[in-house]
Design a protein around this motif. Structure first.
Motif, PDB file in Angstrom:
ATOM      1  N   ARG A   1      10.723   9.624  -0.461  1.00 45.48           N
ATOM      2  CA  ARG A   1      10.827   9.989   0.954  1.00 45.48           C
ATOM      3  C   ARG A   1      11.771   9.054   1.706  1.00 45.48           C
ATOM      4  NH1 ARG A   1       5.114   9.043   2.801  1.00 45.48           N
ATOM      5  NH2 ARG A   1       6.117   9.331   4.840  1.00 45.48           N
ATOM      6  N   PHE A   2      12.084   7.903   1.130  1.00 45.42           N
ATOM      7  CA  PHE A   2      12.882   6.898   1.838  1.00 45.42           C
ATOM      8  C   PHE A   2      14.341   6.856   1.377  1.00 45.42           C
ATOM      9  CE2 PHE A   2       8.459   5.556   1.966  1.00 45.42           C
ATOM     10  CZ  PHE A   2       8.285   5.253   3.304  1.00 45.42           C
TER      11      PHE A   2
ATOM     12  N   THR B   1      11.960  -0.902   0.684  1.00 47.06           N
ATOM     13  CA  THR B   1      11.465   0.230   1.467  1.00 47.06           C
ATOM     14  C   THR B   1      11.309  -0.256   2.896  1.00 47.06           C
ATOM     15  OG1 THR B   1      10.280   1.083  -0.464  1.00 47.06           O
ATOM     16  CG2 THR B   1       9.666   1.979   1.686  1.00 47.06           C
ATOM     17  N   GLY B   2      12.287   0.080   3.749  1.00 42.01           N
ATOM     18  CA  GLY B   2      12.285  -0.472   5.095  1.00 42.01           C
ATOM     19  C   GLY B   2      12.480  -1.971   5.037  1.00 42.01           C
ATOM     20  N   GLU B   3      11.558  -2.715   5.631  1.00 43.99           N
ATOM     21  CA  GLU B   3      11.612  -4.166   5.604  1.00 43.99           C
ATOM     22  C   GLU B   3      10.833  -4.755   4.436  1.00 43.99           C
ATOM     23  OE1 GLU B   3      13.474  -6.046   7.615  1.00 43.99           O
ATOM     24  OE2 GLU B   3      14.219  -4.150   8.436  1.00 43.99           O
TER      25      GLU B   3
ATOM     26  N   VAL C   1      -1.778   6.005 -12.599  1.00 49.37           N
ATOM     27  CA  VAL C   1      -1.883   7.092 -11.622  1.00 49.37           C
ATOM     28  C   VAL C   1      -1.403   6.621 -10.252  1.00 49.37           C
ATOM     29  CG1 VAL C   1      -3.484   8.596 -10.390  1.00 49.37           C
ATOM     30  CG2 VAL C   1      -3.755   8.249 -12.847  1.00 49.37           C
ATOM     31  N   ALA C   2      -1.801   5.417  -9.861  1.00 48.56           N
ATOM     32  CA  ALA C   2      -1.360   4.863  -8.577  1.00 48.56           C
ATOM     33  C   ALA C   2       0.157   4.696  -8.544  1.00 48.56           C
ATOM     34  CB  ALA C   2      -2.049   3.524  -8.315  1.00 48.56           C
ATOM     35  N   GLU C   3       0.734   4.313  -9.678  1.00 44.37           N
ATOM     36  CA  GLU C   3       2.182   4.168  -9.757  1.00 44.37           C
ATOM     37  C   GLU C   3       2.872   5.515  -9.587  1.00 44.37           C
ATOM     38  OE1 GLU C   3       4.316   1.205 -10.457  1.00 44.37           O
ATOM     39  OE2 GLU C   3       2.511   0.588  -9.405  1.00 44.37           O
ATOM     40  N   GLY C   4       2.267   6.569 -10.141  1.00 43.95           N
ATOM     41  CA  GLY C   4       2.821   7.909  -9.974  1.00 43.95           C
ATOM     42  C   GLY C   4       2.812   8.328  -8.518  1.00 43.95           C
ATOM     43  N   GLU C   5       1.721   8.043  -7.825  1.00 45.07           N
ATOM     44  CA  GLU C   5       1.640   8.372  -6.399  1.00 45.07           C
ATOM     45  C   GLU C   5       2.687   7.600  -5.597  1.00 45.07           C
ATOM     46  OE1 GLU C   5      -2.409   7.335  -5.749  1.00 45.07           O
ATOM     47  OE2 GLU C   5      -3.192   9.313  -6.342  1.00 45.07           O
ATOM     48  N   LEU C   6       2.873   6.335  -5.963  1.00 49.63           N
ATOM     49  CA  LEU C   6       3.858   5.511  -5.260  1.00 49.63           C
ATOM     50  C   LEU C   6       5.275   5.997  -5.545  1.00 49.63           C
ATOM     51  CD1 LEU C   6       4.226   3.090  -3.421  1.00 49.63           C
ATOM     52  CD2 LEU C   6       4.166   1.599  -5.425  1.00 49.63           C
ATOM     53  N   ALA C   7       5.536   6.395  -6.790  1.00 51.78           N
ATOM     54  CA  ALA C   7       6.860   6.902  -7.148  1.00 51.78           C
ATOM     55  C   ALA C   7       7.190   8.157  -6.348  1.00 51.78           C
ATOM     56  CB  ALA C   7       6.919   7.196  -8.648  1.00 51.78           C
ATOM     57  N   THR C   8       6.193   9.012  -6.165  1.00 47.66           N
ATOM     58  CA  THR C   8       6.397  10.229  -5.370  1.00 47.66           C
ATOM     59  C   THR C   8       6.720   9.875  -3.925  1.00 47.66           C
ATOM     60  OG1 THR C   8       4.833  11.423  -6.781  1.00 47.66           O
ATOM     61  CG2 THR C   8       5.351  12.401  -4.644  1.00 47.66           C
ATOM     62  N   GLU C   9       5.993   8.914  -3.372  1.00 48.17           N
ATOM     63  CA  GLU C   9       6.196   8.505  -1.983  1.00 48.17           C
ATOM     64  C   GLU C   9       7.566   7.872  -1.769  1.00 48.17           C
ATOM     65  OE1 GLU C   9       4.372   5.270   1.212  1.00 48.17           O
ATOM     66  OE2 GLU C   9       3.346   5.645  -0.683  1.00 48.17           O
ATOM     67  N   GLU C  10       8.056   7.106  -2.766  1.00 50.04           N
ATOM     68  CA  GLU C  10       9.309   6.374  -2.592  1.00 50.04           C
ATOM     69  C   GLU C  10      10.502   7.292  -2.391  1.00 50.04           C
ATOM     70  OE1 GLU C  10       9.169   3.802  -5.970  1.00 50.04           O
ATOM     71  OE2 GLU C  10       8.481   2.100  -4.789  1.00 50.04           O
TER      72      GLU C  10
END
Length: 298
Positions: free
Chosen positions: A89-90, A133-135, A78-87
């Motif tokens: 944005r970059f 992701t950024g730096e 589930v945490a990986e899904g949330e992170l995939a969604t956030e990524e």
């Protein structure tokens, strides 16, 4: 029990307990998948993930430990899904993939409940995939890679993206050996993968002795440069590895073509390299090295 029966037992436990831990998740025991969801308010997302990874892990453990492992894995998915969604944005995630060479076993020692996306690289190293992701470099897991569609054939290779970024590296001569280095750049370690362009000496004669003490540093010398140069290289590798924030590997290796073998180094201060007989100086080899040295100076 047979292997198939063992697997079915794990899947049964997943099907029984997953909906308790994650209400709304759906386990397909036939397809061996689980659908998990995440999100806030009206924005809800879900993904179907294969359970092969957690099944294999459970089969290596006593049965009484299965529930804890399964719960940790499900919550990590589930945490990986949330992170995939956030990524997303970059920018384009596929173009931000990068690969880093690390010591073999690093991923297993430091990974969480979900395994990293990695590529084995011989007996001593492995290549782990990250997303820039950024730096920051975020480790890419097998679950997130699947969610993001990064395993598709038309997706850019993280290895090639990384090699393109370090193609301009130039070795700096130091005490008879050469150093490839760029401050705070973990991709430098991938020079070992791109031997044709960044370590062409590895394909000439007896190859090179090399070390990767930091992700940002690769040091090497001609394999037959002699005991004194080899010892200086070993000392540099040991000193550079110690307390480095981006440690890679403290060992010394002999690279000849595609063959990479570890070379023993004593624990004395300063360290001494135990050169194989094939690399010990001989009058004929010393003469040839002198001749080639004269030719390349012209």
């Amino acid at each position: 029990m047979t292997g198939a029966t063992d697997s079915s037992a794990v899947i049964t436990v997943i099907a029984d307990l997953a909906p308790i831990w994650l209400p709304g998740c759906v386990v397909d025991t036939t397809e061996r998948t689980v659908e998990v969801g995440w999100g806030r308010g009206a924005l809800q997302m879900s993904a179907v993930v294969g359970v092969g990874e957690i099944v294999d892990r459970c089969l290596q453990l006593p049965q009484e430990r299965w529930p804890a492992q399964i719960e940790a894995w499900l919550r990590a998915v589930v945490a990986e899904g949330e992170l995939a969604t956030e990524e997303h944005r970059f920018g384009d995630v596929a173009e931000r993939q990068r690969a880093v060479l690390v010591q073999r076993g690093w991923s297993a020692r430091t990974a969480g409940p979900v395994s990293d996306a990695l590529i084995p690289f011989g007996d001593h190293f492995e290549v782990v995939v990250f997303v820039r992701t950024g730096e920051d470099f975020r480790r890419l897991t097998v679950v997130r890679r699947s969610m993001l569609g990064l395993g598709d054939p038309d997706v850019p290779s993280p290895v090639q993206l990384s090699l393109a970024e370090i193609a301009d590296l130039q070795p700096v001569e130091q005490d008879g050996f050469s150093v490839l280095h760029r401050d705070d750049d973990p991709l430098v370690s991938m020079a070992v993968v791109d031997r044709e362009h960044l370590l062409p000496q590895a394909a000439i004669g007896l190859g090179v002795l090399l070390g990767v003490p930091r992700l940002s540093t690769v040091a090497f010398c001609a394999a037959d440069a002699g005991q004194e140069v080899a010892d200086r290289l070993a000392r540099f590798v040991a000193d550079t590895y110690k307390d480095a924030p981006d440690q890679c590997c403290p060992d010394l290796f002999w690279l000849q073509g595609d063959r990479l073998v570890q070379v023993p180094v004593t624990l004395a201060t300063p360290p001494t390299v135990m050169l194989p007989d094939a690399l010990k100086p001989s009058p004929r080899r010393t003469w040839w090295r002198h001749l080639f040295g004269q030719l390349f100076r012209r």
